[in-house]
Design a protein around this motif. Structure first.
Motif, PDB file in Angstrom:
ATOM      1  N   LEU A 292       0.842  -1.275   0.102  1.00 24.57           N
ATOM      2  CA  LEU A 292      -0.072  -0.015   0.030  1.00 24.57           C
ATOM      3  C   LEU A 292       0.953   1.456   0.017  1.00 24.57           C
ATOM      4  CD1 LEU A 292      -2.571  -1.225   2.745  1.00 24.57           C
ATOM      5  CD2 LEU A 292      -2.684  -1.464   0.297  1.00 24.57           C
ATOM      6  N   ASP A 293       0.952   2.089  -1.165  1.00 26.24           N
ATOM      7  CA  ASP A 293       1.808   3.071  -1.452  1.00 26.24           C
ATOM      8  C   ASP A 293       1.033   4.451  -1.065  1.00 26.24           C
ATOM      9  OD1 ASP A 293       4.385   2.672  -1.919  1.00 26.24           O
ATOM     10  OD2 ASP A 293       3.698   1.574  -3.914  1.00 26.24           O
ATOM     11  N   ASP A 294       1.953   5.447  -0.615  1.00 23.67           N
ATOM     12  CA  ASP A 294       1.180   6.800  -0.047  1.00 23.67           C
ATOM     13  C   ASP A 294       0.073   6.770   0.887  1.00 23.67           C
ATOM     14  OD1 ASP A 294       1.384   9.425  -0.737  1.00 23.67           O
ATOM     15  OD2 ASP A 294      -0.240   9.771  -2.380  1.00 23.67           O
ATOM     16  N   VAL A 295       0.413   6.098   1.920  1.00 22.89           N
ATOM     17  CA  VAL A 295      -0.347   6.020   3.022  1.00 22.89           C
ATOM     18  C   VAL A 295       0.316   6.454   4.081  1.00 22.89           C
ATOM     19  CG1 VAL A 295      -1.986   4.183   2.175  1.00 22.89           C
ATOM     20  CG2 VAL A 295      -0.075   3.578   3.485  1.00 22.89           C
ATOM     21  N   PRO A 296      -0.116   7.042   5.261  1.00 21.27           N
ATOM     22  CA  PRO A 296       0.639   7.238   6.467  1.00 21.27           C
ATOM     23  C   PRO A 296       0.702   5.955   7.409  1.00 21.27           C
ATOM     24  CG  PRO A 296      -1.770   7.737   6.714  1.00 21.27           C
ATOM     25  CD  PRO A 296      -1.505   7.295   5.455  1.00 21.27           C
ATOM     26  N   ALA A 297       1.845   5.311   7.049  1.00 12.38           N
ATOM     27  CA  ALA A 297       2.074   4.100   7.660  1.00 12.38           C
ATOM     28  C   ALA A 297       1.934   4.113   9.105  1.00 12.38           C
ATOM     29  CB  ALA A 297       3.432   3.435   6.981  1.00 12.38           C
ATOM     30  N   PRO A 298       2.564   4.786   9.685  1.00 11.67           N
ATOM     31  CA  PRO A 298       2.439   4.549  11.319  1.00 11.67           C
ATOM     32  C   PRO A 298       1.130   4.558  11.856  1.00 11.67           C
ATOM     33  CG  PRO A 298       4.267   5.929  10.693  1.00 11.67           C
ATOM     34  CD  PRO A 298       3.410   5.918   9.611  1.00 11.67           C
ATOM     35  N   VAL A 299       0.560   5.535  11.042  1.00 12.70           N
ATOM     36  CA  VAL A 299      -1.190   5.965  11.671  1.00 12.70           C
ATOM     37  C   VAL A 299      -1.944   4.480  11.254  1.00 12.70           C
ATOM     38  CG1 VAL A 299      -3.160   7.072  11.422  1.00 12.70           C
ATOM     39  CG2 VAL A 299      -1.078   8.201  11.602  1.00 12.70           C
ATOM     40  N   VAL A 300      -1.834   4.147  10.139  1.00 13.74           N
ATOM     41  CA  VAL A 300      -2.455   2.801   9.792  1.00 13.74           C
ATOM     42  C   VAL A 300      -1.901   1.548  10.491  1.00 13.74           C
ATOM     43  CG1 VAL A 300      -2.862   1.341   7.698  1.00 13.74           C
ATOM     44  CG2 VAL A 300      -2.842   3.533   7.258  1.00 13.74           C
ATOM     45  N   ALA A 301      -0.642   1.374  10.907  1.00 10.56           N
ATOM     46  CA  ALA A 301      -0.381   0.399  11.502  1.00 10.56           C
ATOM     47  C   ALA A 301      -0.928   0.223  12.957  1.00 10.56           C
ATOM     48  CB  ALA A 301       1.106   0.458  11.421  1.00 10.56           C
ATOM     49  N   GLU A 302      -0.906   1.597  13.649  1.00  8.22           N
ATOM     50  CA  GLU A 302      -1.384   1.550  14.631  1.00  8.22           C
ATOM     51  C   GLU A 302      -2.931   1.326  14.949  1.00  8.22           C
ATOM     52  OE1 GLU A 302       0.119   1.794  18.102  1.00  8.22           O
ATOM     53  OE2 GLU A 302       1.898   1.155  16.778  1.00  8.22           O
ATOM     54  N   ALA A 303      -3.751   2.078  13.995  1.00  9.85           N
ATOM     55  CA  ALA A 303      -4.999   1.707  13.906  1.00  9.85           C
ATOM     56  C   ALA A 303      -5.454   0.638  13.782  1.00  9.85           C
ATOM     57  CB  ALA A 303      -5.630   2.832  13.055  1.00  9.85           C
ATOM     58  N   VAL A 314       6.879  -0.433   5.818  1.00 10.85           N
ATOM     59  CA  VAL A 314       8.093  -0.405   5.089  1.00 10.85           C
ATOM     60  C   VAL A 314       8.896   0.861   4.858  1.00 10.85           C
ATOM     61  CG1 VAL A 314       9.062  -0.979   2.795  1.00 10.85           C
ATOM     62  CG2 VAL A 314       7.180  -2.318   3.632  1.00 10.85           C
ATOM     63  N   SER A 315       8.153   1.896   5.102  1.00 12.48           N
ATOM     64  CA  SER A 315       8.671   3.203   5.065  1.00 12.48           C
ATOM     65  C   SER A 315       7.368   4.290   5.576  1.00 12.48           C
ATOM     66  CB  SER A 315       9.118   3.703   3.679  1.00 12.48           C
ATOM     67  OG  SER A 315       7.741   4.087   3.048  1.00 12.48           O
ATOM     68  N   PRO A 316       7.776   5.408   5.928  1.00 14.54           N
ATOM     69  CA  PRO A 316       6.593   6.153   6.500  1.00 14.54           C
ATOM     70  C   PRO A 316       5.351   6.357   5.545  1.00 14.54           C
ATOM     71  CG  PRO A 316       8.904   7.318   6.779  1.00 14.54           C
ATOM     72  CD  PRO A 316       9.041   6.034   5.785  1.00 14.54           C
ATOM     73  N   ARG A 317       5.580   6.241   4.251  1.00 21.06           N
ATOM     74  CA  ARG A 317       4.488   6.161   3.304  1.00 21.06           C
ATOM     75  C   ARG A 317       3.907   5.084   2.605  1.00 21.06           C
ATOM     76  NH1 ARG A 317       1.140  10.203   4.245  1.00 21.06           N
ATOM     77  NH2 ARG A 317       0.363   9.947   2.085  1.00 21.06           N
ATOM     78  N   ARG A 318       4.499   3.595   3.169  1.00 17.47           N
ATOM     79  CA  ARG A 318       4.464   2.740   2.782  1.00 17.47           C
ATOM     80  C   ARG A 318       4.068   1.366   3.756  1.00 17.47           C
ATOM     81  NH1 ARG A 318       8.219   0.059  -2.181  1.00 17.47           N
ATOM     82  NH2 ARG A 318       7.039   1.459  -3.342  1.00 17.47           N
ATOM     83  N   VAL A 319       2.949   0.811   3.479  1.00 19.91           N
ATOM     84  CA  VAL A 319       2.688  -0.500   4.357  1.00 19.91           C
ATOM     85  C   VAL A 319       2.626  -1.887   3.353  1.00 19.91           C
ATOM     86  CG1 VAL A 319       0.868  -1.673   5.422  1.00 19.91           C
ATOM     87  CG2 VAL A 319       1.296   0.672   5.926  1.00 19.91           C
ATOM     88  N   ARG A 320       3.300  -3.013   3.980  1.00 15.36           N
ATOM     89  CA  ARG A 320       3.164  -4.088   3.413  1.00 15.36           C
ATOM     90  C   ARG A 320       2.427  -5.325   4.059  1.00 15.36           C
ATOM     91  NH1 ARG A 320       8.428  -8.162   3.568  1.00 15.36           N
ATOM     92  NH2 ARG A 320       7.650  -8.418   5.319  1.00 15.36           N
ATOM     93  N   LEU A 321       1.600  -5.917   3.269  1.00 15.85           N
ATOM     94  CA  LEU A 321       0.727  -7.102   3.921  1.00 15.85           C
ATOM     95  C   LEU A 321       1.258  -8.377   3.188  1.00 15.85           C
ATOM     96  CD1 LEU A 321      -2.659  -5.484   3.157  1.00 15.85           C
ATOM     97  CD2 LEU A 321      -1.334  -5.199   5.166  1.00 15.85           C
ATOM     98  N   VAL A 322       1.487  -9.362   4.032  1.00 13.08           N
ATOM     99  CA  VAL A 322       2.130 -10.567   3.697  1.00 13.08           C
ATOM    100  C   VAL A 322       1.099 -11.704   3.941  1.00 13.08           C
ATOM    101  CG1 VAL A 322       4.078 -12.356   3.431  1.00 13.08           C
ATOM    102  CG2 VAL A 322       4.390  -9.712   3.813  1.00 13.08           C
TER     103      VAL A 322
END
Length: 345
Positions: A292-303, A314-322
Motif C-alpha cells: 500500500l503506497d502513499d499512506v500514513p504508515a505509522p497511523v495505519v499500522a497503529e489503528a 516499510v517506510s513512512p508512506r508504505r505498508v506491506r501485507l504478507v
C-alpha cells in the motif's frame, strides 16, 4: 488478542500439528559429524530439486546468503546486486564485516513492473553494464552478481526467466559467478510455473529458505557444487552454524516440502483478494505480498493493530501485507474489512 491477524511477514507462522509430529519423530544424529540422517536426506533432496550436486543445511537465510557469496567472491572483490536486495539491506553489512567483500548496487529502473511501484525487477543488461572487469588494478573487480527471487522490497515480484537466462549465459563467458537469494523461490516457482531445477541451474550458489512461505520454525539450505559445499561446511562451522541433533528441524523442512509447497497458490490468491479490496490492482500482485503506497504508515499500522490486524511499515508512506498459511480466507476478509475502513477515512 486471541484472534490477532498477523500480516507483517510470512516468517510469523507457527508449526502445524503435523509438522510438530514430524519433528518429534525425527531420526537424528550429530550433524557436525555429518551423521544426522534427517539432515542428510533433506540436503540430498534439496540439491536434487534445484539441479545441483550438493547442499548444506544452515540455520538462517542470511547465513546461507553470506556463505554462498563468500564461496564465489574473495575478500577485496565485490558482489553486484540490486539496491533494494536483501543481502545489502537486511543482513547488517555482513559481507564486508565478516568476509571483507565489497558490495555495489544498481538501482532498478523498474521496467516490466506491470504498473506497480516496486523496484528490483532484474534487467540483465542494466546489471551487466555495471560489472567491473578483473585485471585492472585501478578497479575493484566484480566477482559475482546476486539476484533475489522473489524480491522482497519489490513487493514479492518474480524475476523474469528470460532475464535470468540472459544473465547466466553472459556470466559463463565473463567468468562472473551468480548467487541466488531464493528465500522465497518457492513462491516464484508456484506463481510462474518455472521448475525449481531451472531456477537452480541458473546460479552457481543458491540459498533457499524454509521458514518463510513454507512455514517451518527455522532453517535454510545452501545448494552448489560438491566442492563448494565442502568449503561451505567449513565456513558454517567458523560462523557458529554447526549444530548437533538438528534433524528435528530438518524434519520440519521435509514435512513442509511434502505438505506446504503446493498450497502457496492459496496465499497468492489471498494476496490478490486483499489487493482488490484495498484498491490495489491485483495484476501487480505476483505472489503473497501487497504493498500500500502513499499512506500514513505509522497511523495505519497503529489503528489496524488496535483492531487486531498487524501490518508491516516499510517506510513512512508504505505498508506491506504478507499472506501465509496461518491466515485463512476468513482472516483475510476480516483484515480487508479493517484496512479498507481505515483507508477510507
Amino acid at each position: 488478542m486471541a484472534d490477532l491477524i498477523d500480516l507483517r511477514s510470512d516468517t510469523v507462522t507457527r508449526p502445524t500439528a503435523g509438522m510438530r509430529r514430524a519433528m518429534a519423530e525425527a531420526e537424528v544424529g550429530d550433524d557436525v559429524y555429518a551423521e544426522d540422517p534427517s539432515v542428510r536426506a533433506l540436503e540430498e533432496r534439496t540439491a536434487e530439486l534445484f539441479g545441483h550436486e550438493a547442499a548444506l543445511f544452515v540455520p538462517s537465510g542470511t547465513m546461507g546468503n553470506q556463505i554462498g557469496m563468500r564461496l564465489v567472491c574473495e575478500p577485496g572483490q565485490e558482489v553486484l546486486c540490486d539496491a533494494d536486495a536483501h543481502v545489502v539491506t537486511y543482513e547488517m553489512g555482513a559481507a564486508a564485516a565478516v568476509f571483507g567483500i565489497s558490495t555495489r548496487t544498481v538501482v532498478s529502473d523498474g521496467r516490466g513492473w506491470r504498473g506497480g511501484t516496486g523496484t528490483g525487477r532484474l534487467d540483465a543488461e542494466q546489471l551487466i553494464a555495471q560489472v567491473r572487469p578483473r585485471g585492472d588494478w585501478h578497479l575493484t573487480a566484480t566477482a559475482a552478481v546476486a539476484v533475489e527471487n522473489t524480491h522482497n522490497r519489490g513487493g514479492g515480484l518474480v524475476q523474469p526467466l528470460d532475464q535470468l537466462e540472459r544473465l547466466w549465459a553472459w556470466s559463463r563467458e565473463a567468468g562472473v559467478a551468480v548467487h541466488l537469494d531464493g528465500a522465497r523461490i518457492w513462491n516464484a516457482h508456484v506463481a510462474s510455473g518455472v521448475d525449481l531445477a531451472t531456477y537452480g541451474r541458473l546460479a552457481d550458489t543458491a540459498s533457499v529458505c524454509f521458514s518463510k512461505g513454507l512455514g517451518t520454525p527455522v532453517g535454510s539450505v545452501l545448494v552448489a557444487s560438491a566442492e563448494r559445499i565442502a568449503a561451505a561446511r567449513l565456513w558454517r562451522k567458523r560462523l557458529g552454524g554447526g549444530m548437533r541433533q538438528v534433524g528435528v528441524l530438518a524434519a520440519a523442512c521435509t514435512y513442509a516440502l511434502d505438505s506446504h509447497l503446493g498450497r502457496l497458490a492459496e496465499d497468492h490468491e489471498h494476496a490478490r483478494l486483499l489487493a482488490k479490496r484495498l484498491g490495489v490492482d491485483p495484476a501487480t500482485v505476483e505472489t503473497n505480498m501487497v504493498v500500500l503506497d502513499d499512506v500514513p504508515a505509522p497511523v495505519v499500522a497503529e489503528a489496524a493493530k488496535a483492531q487486531g490486524v498487524l501490518v508491516s511499515q516499510v517506510s513512512p508512506r508504505r505498508v506491506r501485507l504478507v499472506t501465509h498459511l496461518d491466515v485463512d480466507r476468513a482472516g483475510v476478509e476480516r483484515a480487508a474489512d479493517v484496512l479498507a475502513g481505515l483507508l477510507d477515512r
